[in-house]
Design a protein around this motif. Structure first.
Motif, PDB file in Angstrom:
ATOM      1  N   SER A 114      29.834  91.547  53.341  1.00 15.64           N
ATOM      2  CA  SER A 114      30.757  90.526  52.916  1.00 15.64           C
ATOM      3  C   SER A 114      30.671  90.441  51.397  1.00 15.64           C
ATOM      4  O   SER A 114      31.788  90.581  50.741  1.00 15.64           O
ATOM      5  CB  SER A 114      30.430  89.017  53.365  1.00 15.64           C
ATOM      6  OG  SER A 114      31.334  88.109  52.900  1.00 15.64           O
ATOM      7  N   ASN A 132      32.468  85.566  50.695  1.00 20.69           N
ATOM      8  CA  ASN A 132      33.445  86.638  49.989  1.00 20.69           C
ATOM      9  C   ASN A 132      34.286  86.137  49.244  1.00 20.69           C
ATOM     10  O   ASN A 132      34.690  86.516  48.067  1.00 20.69           O
ATOM     11  CB  ASN A 132      34.042  87.143  51.469  1.00 20.69           C
ATOM     12  CG  ASN A 132      35.064  88.203  51.046  1.00 20.69           C
ATOM     13  OD1 ASN A 132      35.970  87.886  50.609  1.00 20.69           O
ATOM     14  ND2 ASN A 132      34.579  89.482  51.080  1.00 20.69           N
ATOM     15  N   THR A 192      20.985  86.002  61.340  1.00 19.57           N
ATOM     16  CA  THR A 192      22.050  86.536  60.652  1.00 19.57           C
ATOM     17  C   THR A 192      22.809  85.363  60.054  1.00 19.57           C
ATOM     18  O   THR A 192      22.822  84.366  60.357  1.00 19.57           O
ATOM     19  CB  THR A 192      23.012  87.602  61.632  1.00 19.57           C
ATOM     20  OG1 THR A 192      24.104  87.989  60.708  1.00 19.57           O
ATOM     21  CG2 THR A 192      24.068  86.338  62.465  1.00 19.57           C
ATOM     22  N   THR A 193      23.787  85.637  58.843  1.00 20.81           N
ATOM     23  CA  THR A 193      24.606  84.821  58.366  1.00 20.81           C
ATOM     24  C   THR A 193      25.957  84.446  59.494  1.00 20.81           C
ATOM     25  O   THR A 193      26.318  85.235  60.013  1.00 20.81           O
ATOM     26  CB  THR A 193      25.448  85.390  57.112  1.00 20.81           C
ATOM     27  OG1 THR A 193      24.030  85.557  56.060  1.00 20.81           O
ATOM     28  CG2 THR A 193      26.191  84.360  56.379  1.00 20.81           C
ATOM     29  N   GLU A 229      38.582  88.229  59.274  1.00 23.58           N
ATOM     30  CA  GLU A 229      37.501  88.722  59.419  1.00 23.58           C
ATOM     31  C   GLU A 229      37.729  90.384  59.438  1.00 23.58           C
ATOM     32  O   GLU A 229      38.367  90.836  60.421  1.00 23.58           O
ATOM     33  CB  GLU A 229      36.598  88.543  60.606  1.00 23.58           C
ATOM     34  CG  GLU A 229      35.176  88.943  60.473  1.00 23.58           C
ATOM     35  CD  GLU A 229      34.423  88.893  61.722  1.00 23.58           C
ATOM     36  OE1 GLU A 229      33.209  88.703  61.539  1.00 23.58           O
ATOM     37  OE2 GLU A 229      34.935  88.779  62.808  1.00 23.58           O
ATOM     38  N   TYR A 289      25.004  91.681  57.232  1.00 22.97           N
ATOM     39  CA  TYR A 289      26.151  90.781  57.463  1.00 22.97           C
ATOM     40  C   TYR A 289      26.801  90.208  56.149  1.00 22.97           C
ATOM     41  O   TYR A 289      27.833  90.478  55.657  1.00 22.97           O
ATOM     42  CB  TYR A 289      26.444  89.756  58.431  1.00 22.97           C
ATOM     43  CG  TYR A 289      27.655  89.139  58.802  1.00 22.97           C
ATOM     44  CD1 TYR A 289      28.538  89.997  59.601  1.00 22.97           C
ATOM     45  CD2 TYR A 289      28.020  87.897  58.365  1.00 22.97           C
ATOM     46  CE1 TYR A 289      29.861  89.488  60.154  1.00 22.97           C
ATOM     47  CE2 TYR A 289      29.187  87.625  58.677  1.00 22.97           C
ATOM     48  CZ  TYR A 289      30.098  88.211  59.453  1.00 22.97           C
ATOM     49  OH  TYR A 289      31.340  87.619  59.503  1.00 22.97           O
ATOM     50  N   SER A 290      25.924  89.289  55.518  1.00 20.51           N
ATOM     51  CA  SER A 290      26.171  88.840  54.073  1.00 20.51           C
ATOM     52  C   SER A 290      26.403  89.922  53.179  1.00 20.51           C
ATOM     53  O   SER A 290      27.102  89.852  52.200  1.00 20.51           O
ATOM     54  CB  SER A 290      25.363  87.871  53.763  1.00 20.51           C
ATOM     55  OG  SER A 290      24.279  88.190  53.842  1.00 20.51           O
ATOM     56  N   ARG A 294      28.796  92.195  63.362  1.00 22.07           N
ATOM     57  CA  ARG A 294      28.212  90.960  63.853  1.00 22.07           C
ATOM     58  C   ARG A 294      28.128  91.019  65.380  1.00 22.07           C
ATOM     59  O   ARG A 294      27.202  90.660  65.776  1.00 22.07           O
ATOM     60  CB  ARG A 294      29.476  89.929  63.657  1.00 22.07           C
ATOM     61  CG  ARG A 294      29.203  88.592  64.477  1.00 22.07           C
ATOM     62  CD  ARG A 294      30.505  87.625  64.131  1.00 22.07           C
ATOM     63  NE  ARG A 294      31.920  87.904  64.356  1.00 22.07           N
ATOM     64  CZ  ARG A 294      32.406  87.899  65.149  1.00 22.07           C
ATOM     65  NH1 ARG A 294      31.913  87.544  66.265  1.00 22.07           N
ATOM     66  NH2 ARG A 294      33.936  88.225  65.198  1.00 22.07           N
ATOM     67  N   MET A 341      33.147  93.770  59.311  1.00 25.23           N
ATOM     68  CA  MET A 341      32.168  92.975  59.558  1.00 25.23           C
ATOM     69  C   MET A 341      32.201  92.223  60.964  1.00 25.23           C
ATOM     70  O   MET A 341      31.218  91.943  61.665  1.00 25.23           O
ATOM     71  CB  MET A 341      32.915  91.594  58.667  1.00 25.23           C
ATOM     72  CG  MET A 341      32.717  91.756  57.201  1.00 25.23           C
ATOM     73  SD  MET A 341      33.055  90.519  56.094  1.00 25.23           S
ATOM     74  CE  MET A 341      31.988  89.148  56.640  1.00 25.23           C
ATOM     75  N   GLY A 366      29.972  83.982  55.965  1.00 24.60           N
ATOM     76  CA  GLY A 366      30.209  84.939  55.270  1.00 24.60           C
ATOM     77  C   GLY A 366      31.526  85.081  54.623  1.00 24.60           C
ATOM     78  O   GLY A 366      31.898  85.427  53.592  1.00 24.60           O
TER      79      GLY A 366
END
Length: 317
Positions: free
Chosen positions: A166, A142, A132-133, A112, A162-163, A120, A116, A138
């Protein structure tokens, strides 16, 4: 039923959805706990256990029922109970929290990006953080964007981003994302992190309902077939309305991803199953979407149990 578990311990401690321990004393000499078929797990759990466990709220989702049934089995076999993880955006349909934690710690978190991870952790402090994703989704998005060499994308439903981050990290330097959300305030929570990651220039954020803008784009032929990838994680009651428009905007060979298409695992629940109000309300819309996508000859589809379910639609005509 397929049998019974005989537990001779005088007490049994379970962890409820509020993470508070509940200890109850079993009648001597033993407690007989039924092992149920999966379709029976929608029954409220306290009659199954033959003693009262107090939940808040009292109506529990399938996820919690499955978890408590798992805890009973573990208690009966002497198996050690894994610590229930507290991951933000946890929507995994896996019955084992320990296995999901393994996936995160082995495959997701080591790869990660720092930006990100920071987003998060910031999102974890927000009261709506379940929107959130999830981190594993995520990571999936990606990699998918890189595999299809996406350059021009759209995201409907941004939240803190977040997404979106990504996606931005996956796109080439001249890649673009049209990001649509009704709440800019939430997006601005993640914006400083997106800027620090050096990808804010790829994002064109528009605040407001998506459908009016989509109608304008559909009405302009220059936008037809112009998007390589579109990700939808917004109001489920409009998913079909989005699809009717997005199918013209994504290119042939391009992909539309619809999030939450397994909807808390509730899609197979009987009509009288005890479900949270928002789960029950949106379930019929998700069911309708899944049925429509399966019958749409313009796309090839694949529904994956990643996060809360994601359906990928590759436009073929």
């Amino acid at each position: 039923m397929v049998g019974e578990v005989h537990i001779c311990n005088e007490s049994l401690t379970l962890t409820n959805p509020t993470n508070k321990a509940t200890t109850t004393t079993a009648p001597a000499p033993s407690l007989h706990l039924p092992i149920l078929h999966a379709h029976s797990l929608y029954i409220p759990i306290h009659p199954i256990l033959q003693f009262q466990i107090h939940f808040n709220p009292p109506l529990i989702t399938l996820h919690f029922i499955l978890q408590h049934h798992r805890f009973l089995t573990m208690a009966a076999t002497g198996e050690t109970q894994p610590a229930k993880h507290q991951e933000v955006g946890h929507k995994s349909l896996l019955q084992s929290d320990a296995l999901y934690q393994y996936i995160l710690e082995t495959s997701v978190y080591p790869r990660e990006p720092e930006s990100m991870k920071e987003l998060r952790e910031v999102t974890a402090k927000h009261p709506w953080n379940l929107m959130t994703t999830s981190a594993d989704e995520g990571q999936f998005l990606n990699l998918l964007l890189k595999l299809i060499n996406a350059k021009n994308t759209m995201e409907i439903g941004v939240y803190t981003g977040y997404s979106l981050l990504s996606t931005a990290l996956a796109l080439p330097e001249d890649g673009k994302i049209l990001a649509l959300d009704i709440n800019r305030e939430n997006y601005e929570i993640g914006l400083p992190i997106i800027e620090k990651a050096g990808v804010a220039h790829k994002i064109d954020f528009r605040e407001g309902p998506a459908l009016p803008l989509l109608d304008q784009m559909v009405g302009d032929v220059k936008f037809h077939g112009s998007f390589d990838f579109i990700f939808v994680d917004a109001d489920k009651d409009n998913y079909l309305n989005y699809h009717k428009r997005l199918i013209d905007l994504v290119k042939i060979g391009g992909v539309i991803g619809y999030d939450n298409t397994l909807w808390n695992g509730s899609l197979v629940a009987p009509a009288d199953a005890p479900l949270r109000k928002y789960v029950r309300y949106y379930r019929d819309f998700v069911l309708e979407l899944n049925k429509a996508l399966a019958a749409d000859p313009r796309v090839e589809i694949c529904q994956l149990p990643v996060g809360d379910g994601i359906t990928l639609c590759r436009r073929i005509s």
